[in-house]
Write an enzyme that holds these catalytic residues in place. Sequence first.
Site, PDB file in Angstrom:
ATOM      1  CG  HIS A 199      -1.726  -0.738   1.195  1.00 46.10           C
ATOM      2  ND1 HIS A 199      -1.527  -2.087   1.182  1.00 46.10           N
ATOM      3  CD2 HIS A 199      -3.402  -0.323   1.876  1.00 46.10           C
ATOM      4  CE1 HIS A 199      -3.238  -2.821   1.156  1.00 46.10           C
ATOM      5  NE2 HIS A 199      -3.984  -2.266   1.400  1.00 46.10           N
ATOM      6  CD  GLU A 202      -5.367   3.609   1.849  1.00 43.32           C
ATOM      7  OE1 GLU A 202      -4.919   3.312   2.297  1.00 43.32           O
ATOM      8  OE2 GLU A 202      -6.680   3.142   1.845  1.00 43.32           O
ATOM      9  CG  ASP A 280      -9.241  -0.375   0.497  1.00 42.28           C
ATOM     10  OD1 ASP A 280      -8.653  -2.391   0.880  1.00 42.28           O
ATOM     11  OD2 ASP A 280      -8.925   0.072   0.958  1.00 42.28           O
ATOM     12  CG  ASP A 281     -10.662  -3.193   3.934  1.00 38.68           C
ATOM     13  OD1 ASP A 281     -10.159  -3.967   4.364  1.00 38.68           O
ATOM     14  OD2 ASP A 281      -9.909  -2.391   3.689  1.00 38.68           O
TER      15      ASP A 281
HETATM   16  N1  HPA Z   1      -5.296   1.284   4.415  1.00 41.09           N
HETATM   17  C1  HPA Z   1      -4.223   0.298   4.541  1.00 41.09           C
HETATM   18  N2  HPA Z   1      -4.965  -0.830   5.402  1.00 41.09           N
HETATM   19  C2  HPA Z   1      -5.463  -1.336   5.882  1.00 41.09           C
HETATM   20  C3  HPA Z   1      -6.450  -1.108   4.602  1.00 41.09           C
HETATM   21  C4  HPA Z   1      -6.399   0.245   3.996  1.00 41.09           C
HETATM   22  O1  HPA Z   1      -7.183   0.225   2.403  1.00 41.09           O
HETATM   23  N3  HPA Z   1      -7.452  -1.902   4.459  1.00 41.09           N
HETATM   24  C5  HPA Z   1      -7.291  -2.788   5.850  1.00 41.09           C
HETATM   25  N4  HPA Z   1      -5.792  -2.308   6.140  1.00 41.09           N
HETATM   26 ZN    ZN Z   2      -6.084  -2.145   1.619  1.00 35.68          ZN
END
Ligand code: HPA
Ligand code: ZN
Length: 338
Positions: A199, A202, A280-281
């Site tokens: 990641h 973001e 993502d989630d």
């Molecule tokens: N970003 C960072 N960590 C995470 C995310 C995310 O979108 N989803 C679950 N852990």
């Molecule tokens: Zn993520």
Amino acid sequence: MPNPRRDALIARLPKAELHLHIEGSLEPEMLFALAARNGVAIPFGSAEEVRAAYDFSNLQDFLDIYYQGMGVLLHEQDFFDLTWAYLRRAAADNVRHVEIFFDPQGHTERGIAFETVLDGIERALKQGEVELGISYRLIMCFLRHLSEEDAGMTLDQAVPHLGRIHGVGLDSSEVGHPPARFERVFARARSLGLHVTAHAGEEGPPAYVREALDLLKVERIDHGNRALEDPALVERLVSEGMTLTVCPLSNLRLCVIGDMADSPVRRMLDLGLKATVNSDDPAYFGGYIGDNFRAVAEALDLTAAEIVTLAENSFTGSFMPMADQIAYLAEIAEVARD
Ligand code: HPA
Ligand code: ZN
């Protein structure tokens, strides 16, 4: 405006999901069911109350609730049920291949054995391969708010299971936890033959995306939104054909963007970046991959050709064998022709 023809195209296109945290697919109803089954107390009276609490201002707001939610996952069967429920949702969206993240440290630090987590997730993935026709890769993420030493111990736990885990990633609180801190553990993961992704961009600055490329030597960038602030970085990502796993509904719910019309997907495609659409989630952000495609396509009025490109990118950006990627590109071309 909603566009039934466009939505039908989205539904018919085969898709791969490359950015999905399996713990982030824990729906409030399952959270309740598992809390009851396992005798875990949760500070909510109903699934509706849980949903009402999913009102986030930033990544950390979400992570606090996400780690709390995982607390109901104790047994191998819980991890199986979680993963199986996700795969059924994915199949309904015509997802054919998934590369899912899991957060072992979110469980081992609660006293759950690494193997309990791995066994449950993998059993569902194997069943999904047979019963739903969904192939998979499994990516273990290091929590970046913890130390590199802690990440190293997690990698040690994975070593006896190397054939079952295909890659490592880096997630959790981004700002203040730059990729540079994980250079050595990523080098070791690569030397073990694992794929690497992280990641970056973001919430963190373009410099974190550069570090992920230069120091972690990642094969994909998860999110990557803020790379757009740095034209030289964009040029590099384009020339390297780097895949970016964008998550539109996540971006909206975590206030990475103020409005879906601000999603970077169109700009990325216009710049020649290899963007993909992912959930993502999904349990926390209001939708699975189909919802993400429809939301971003509607807000940006994406053309059929752009939607097709996003589906193609999901396969060519995956870790599946080239021959399989080519077969999916042919199927996509057929769908696009109709
Ligand atoms: N970003 C960072 N960590 C995470 C995310 C995310 O979108 N989803 C679950 N852990
Ligand atoms: Zn993520």
